[in-house]
Design a protein around this motif. Structure first.
Motif, PDB file in Angstrom:
ATOM      1  N   ARG A  81      50.186  12.492  41.040  1.00 49.49           N
ATOM      2  CA  ARG A  81      50.399  11.189  40.764  1.00 49.49           C
ATOM      3  C   ARG A  81      49.909  10.757  39.608  1.00 49.49           C
ATOM      4  O   ARG A  81      50.456  10.288  38.358  1.00 49.49           O
ATOM      5  CB  ARG A  81      50.135  10.292  41.647  1.00 49.49           C
ATOM      6  N   ILE A  82      48.574  11.013  39.488  1.00 52.16           N
ATOM      7  CA  ILE A  82      47.659  10.555  38.466  1.00 52.16           C
ATOM      8  C   ILE A  82      47.823  11.300  36.809  1.00 52.16           C
ATOM      9  O   ILE A  82      48.174  10.822  35.987  1.00 52.16           O
ATOM     10  CB  ILE A  82      46.313  10.334  38.694  1.00 52.16           C
TER      11      ILE A  82
ATOM     12  N   ASP B  47      33.626  11.397  33.790  1.00 48.83           N
ATOM     13  CA  ASP B  47      33.890  10.247  34.823  1.00 48.83           C
ATOM     14  C   ASP B  47      33.175  10.520  36.087  1.00 48.83           C
ATOM     15  O   ASP B  47      32.866   9.640  36.762  1.00 48.83           O
ATOM     16  CB  ASP B  47      35.308   9.537  35.035  1.00 48.83           C
TER      17      ASP B  47
ATOM     18  N   MET C 176      42.116  16.801  36.704  1.00 47.44           N
ATOM     19  CA  MET C 176      42.461  15.762  37.747  1.00 47.44           C
ATOM     20  C   MET C 176      42.742  16.231  39.161  1.00 47.44           C
ATOM     21  O   MET C 176      43.486  15.931  39.913  1.00 47.44           O
ATOM     22  CB  MET C 176      43.972  15.201  37.240  1.00 47.44           C
TER      23      MET C 176
ATOM     24  N   VAL D 167      38.238  13.620  35.185  1.00 48.72           N
ATOM     25  CA  VAL D 167      38.255  12.183  35.805  1.00 48.72           C
ATOM     26  C   VAL D 167      38.772  12.625  37.402  1.00 48.72           C
ATOM     27  O   VAL D 167      39.018  11.759  38.085  1.00 48.72           O
ATOM     28  CB  VAL D 167      39.452  11.465  35.201  1.00 48.72           C
TER      29      VAL D 167
ATOM     30  N   ARG E 268      49.161  24.467  42.356  1.00 47.92           N
ATOM     31  CA  ARG E 268      49.560  25.470  43.045  1.00 47.92           C
ATOM     32  C   ARG E 268      50.814  25.795  43.112  1.00 47.92           C
ATOM     33  O   ARG E 268      51.225  27.046  43.271  1.00 47.92           O
ATOM     34  CB  ARG E 268      48.829  25.298  44.431  1.00 47.92           C
ATOM     35  N   ASN E 269      51.712  24.656  43.016  1.00 46.31           N
ATOM     36  CA  ASN E 269      53.006  24.972  42.997  1.00 46.31           C
ATOM     37  C   ASN E 269      53.890  24.500  41.520  1.00 46.31           C
ATOM     38  O   ASN E 269      53.162  23.262  41.266  1.00 46.31           O
ATOM     39  CB  ASN E 269      53.626  24.067  44.108  1.00 46.31           C
TER      40      ASN E 269
HETATM   41  P1  NAP Z   1      47.852  13.929  43.843  1.00 39.62           P
HETATM   42  O1  NAP Z   1      48.854  13.400  43.434  1.00 39.62           O
HETATM   43  O2  NAP Z   1      47.655  14.659  45.056  1.00 39.62           O
HETATM   44  O3  NAP Z   1      47.662  15.162  42.894  1.00 39.62           O
HETATM   45  C1  NAP Z   1      46.686  16.276  43.084  1.00 39.62           C
HETATM   46  C2  NAP Z   1      47.334  17.488  42.171  1.00 39.62           C
HETATM   47  O4  NAP Z   1      46.547  18.593  42.449  1.00 39.62           O
HETATM   48  C3  NAP Z   1      48.643  18.047  42.898  1.00 39.62           C
HETATM   49  O5  NAP Z   1      49.843  18.101  42.191  1.00 39.62           O
HETATM   50  C4  NAP Z   1      48.299  19.127  43.651  1.00 39.62           C
HETATM   51  O6  NAP Z   1      49.587  20.047  43.374  1.00 39.62           O
HETATM   52  C5  NAP Z   1      47.204  19.917  42.666  1.00 39.62           C
HETATM   53  N1  NAP Z   1      46.349  20.491  43.465  1.00 39.62           N
HETATM   54  C6  NAP Z   1      45.563  20.264  44.546  1.00 39.62           C
HETATM   55  N2  NAP Z   1      44.912  21.246  44.945  1.00 39.62           N
HETATM   56  C7  NAP Z   1      45.075  22.185  43.898  1.00 39.62           C
HETATM   57  C8  NAP Z   1      44.325  23.468  44.061  1.00 39.62           C
HETATM   58  N3  NAP Z   1      43.504  24.145  44.938  1.00 39.62           N
HETATM   59  N4  NAP Z   1      44.364  24.243  42.688  1.00 39.62           N
HETATM   60  C9  NAP Z   1      45.377  23.630  41.862  1.00 39.62           C
HETATM   61  N5  NAP Z   1      46.170  22.537  41.832  1.00 39.62           N
HETATM   62  C10 NAP Z   1      45.793  21.798  42.965  1.00 39.62           C
HETATM   63  O7  NAP Z   1      46.411  13.099  43.768  1.00 39.62           O
HETATM   64  P2  NAP Z   1      46.204  11.911  42.620  1.00 39.62           P
HETATM   65  O8  NAP Z   1      46.664  10.721  43.227  1.00 39.62           O
HETATM   66  O9  NAP Z   1      46.813  12.337  41.307  1.00 39.62           O
HETATM   67  O10 NAP Z   1      44.697  12.081  42.657  1.00 39.62           O
HETATM   68  C11 NAP Z   1      43.901  13.131  42.040  1.00 39.62           C
HETATM   69  C12 NAP Z   1      42.563  13.092  42.414  1.00 39.62           C
HETATM   70  O11 NAP Z   1      41.897  12.418  41.357  1.00 39.62           O
HETATM   71  C13 NAP Z   1      42.015  12.690  43.493  1.00 39.62           C
HETATM   72  O12 NAP Z   1      42.058  13.503  44.882  1.00 39.62           O
HETATM   73  C14 NAP Z   1      40.710  12.325  43.381  1.00 39.62           C
HETATM   74  O13 NAP Z   1      39.878  13.236  43.737  1.00 39.62           O
HETATM   75  C15 NAP Z   1      40.670  11.834  41.922  1.00 39.62           C
HETATM   76  N6  NAP Z   1      40.557  10.465  41.513  1.00 39.62           N
HETATM   77  C16 NAP Z   1      39.410  10.053  40.582  1.00 39.62           C
HETATM   78  C17 NAP Z   1      39.342   8.769  40.220  1.00 39.62           C
HETATM   79  C18 NAP Z   1      38.351   8.185  39.253  1.00 39.62           C
HETATM   80  O14 NAP Z   1      37.840   7.105  39.365  1.00 39.62           O
HETATM   81  N7  NAP Z   1      38.004   9.114  38.271  1.00 39.62           N
HETATM   82  C19 NAP Z   1      40.209   7.728  40.621  1.00 39.62           C
HETATM   83  C20 NAP Z   1      41.376   8.031  41.681  1.00 39.62           C
HETATM   84  C21 NAP Z   1      41.390   9.509  41.820  1.00 39.62           C
HETATM   85  P3  NAP Z   1      49.921  21.407  44.311  1.00 39.62           P
HETATM   86  O15 NAP Z   1      49.943  20.877  45.531  1.00 39.62           O
HETATM   87  O16 NAP Z   1      51.046  21.788  43.883  1.00 39.62           O
HETATM   88  O17 NAP Z   1      48.778  22.349  43.944  1.00 39.62           O
END
Ligand code: NAP
Ligand code: 8YV
Length: 320
Positions: A161-162, A262, A208, A236, A182-183
């Protein structure tokens, strides 16, 4: 906040940590709340004992939760503030029939904005430029050149999403987008099947990724070497994804050009050595920290709790 017997009729709610004062104030009016973080170890244990069979829900920061809550056998909902749920023990929630909700989507814009700010800060060296202007060093000569974004490649590790909100912001800067998940996704960006492959083609590698065991230390010396000395690393996602020793070494030796961070492994502690470097921008985990975004996140915590107590489906359940 009330003691256990003083308010009859309001459901009991354990508030694990001080995740967002405005939301907690609201919860204090709706529920018979117990501010767990204010208690010492013995008091916490007593509270858990007292709440057995009476309390079915807790509210907590998503990335930081107290494992004692799993001793509450009547617990059925963890309403988490934040999207990254690496603070939740999903083995225990599955074993104990506890639902988990988080706060996705509403923070995408704020976090993506901050990611772009870090990219610009790194490539144009804005932090040092500001101090150059402020301290009068400019009188001695011009500031060193930065690097343009147009035509460069932004590699996104974790295009969810982000990540997609960041990619959308990168387009007007004329950045090419590559990513590693992963996908493979149905998106018009270059897919890389490994982080090393992504780093090799990136001028800026942006992490991310979610936290947790699967992503622990995946940004390591090999990935940073592949990124190379003209390129930047921005994180981030979560500090746990980065081998912080390897990153420090890469920054000190010029193996990469710079970094914008961050998030860190052991917040709020930033590892020794980072603060002395000029080629790293350090932020205190403020990706979602705008008044509007934190309020929207709090509203989801409130709405998920209300759904739970009304016996309705959760708005944003995390299914592991
Ligand atoms: P999301 O929509 O679940 O996106 C995460 C992406 O990472 C997915 O597309 C996933 O795709 C991929 N992924 C997951 N595990 C993986 C792995 N082992 N290897 C490769 N790719 C992988 O989550 P989001 O809402 O974008 O948020 C992402 C993360 O940002 C959060 O979990 C949080 O830790 C962090 N965050 C930080 C802040 C901040 O303030 N700095 C704020 C919000 C969030 P696949 O399933 O295809 O692998
Ligand atoms: C917040 C975050 O810093 O949503 C996340 O995963 O890391 C950030 O939005 C955190 O949730 C505040 O408790």
């Amino acid at each position: 906040m009330s003691n256990l017997t003083s308010i009859i009729g309001k459901p009991e709610l354990l508030v694990v940590n001080d995740f967002h004062p405005e939301t907690i104030k609201f919860l204090d009016r709706q529920y018979s709340t117990h501010h767990f973080w204010k208690s010492g170890a013995a008091e916490k244990q007593q509270l858990i004992n007292d709440l057995q069979g009476k309390c079915t829900a807790v509210a907590t920061a998503s990335w930081d939760c107290d494992p004692l809550i799993y001793e509450l056998e009547s617990l059925r909902l963890i309403s988490a503030f934040g999207v990254g749920v690496d603070g939740i023990d999903f083995e225990r929630t599955a074993a104990q029939g506890i639902q988990v909700s988080n706060t996705p989507d509403v923070l995408d814009d704020a976090v993506a904005d901050l990611a772009v700010a870090l990219i610009l800060n790194c490539t144009r060296n804005l932090i040092n430029a500001e101090s150059f202007a402020r301290t009068g060093e400019w009188n001695k000569g011009p500031f060193q050149f930065g690097h343009s974004l147009a035509g460069k490649t932004l590699g996104i590790a974790g295009l969810g999403r982000i990540g997609q909100a960041i990619a959308a912001r990168a387009a007007p800067f004329k950045l090419n987008i590559a990513y590693h998940n992963r996908n493979k996704k149905d998106v018009p960006y270059t897919f890389c099947s490994s982080l090393t492959e992504l780093a090799e083609i990136s001028d800026i590698l942006l992490c991310m990724l979610p936290g947790g065991e699967e992503t622990r230390n995946v940004i390591n010396a090999e990935v940073l070497a592949a990124l190379g000395k003209q390129s930047y690393f921005v994180n981030v996602g979560r500090g746990s994804s980065v081998d912080e020793e390897a990153l420090l070494h890469a920054l000190k030796t010029g193996a990469i050009a710079g970094a914008g961070l961050d998030v860190y492994k052991n917040e709020p502690h930033i590892p020794d050595g980072y603060a002395d470097l000029k080629n790293v921008v350090l932020l205190p985990h403020i990706g979602s920290a705008t008044v509007e975004t934190r309020r929207a996140m709090g509203q989801l915590v409130i709405d998920n709790l209300a759904a739970h107590f009304a016996g309705n489906s959760l708005l944003t359940e995390v299914r592991s």
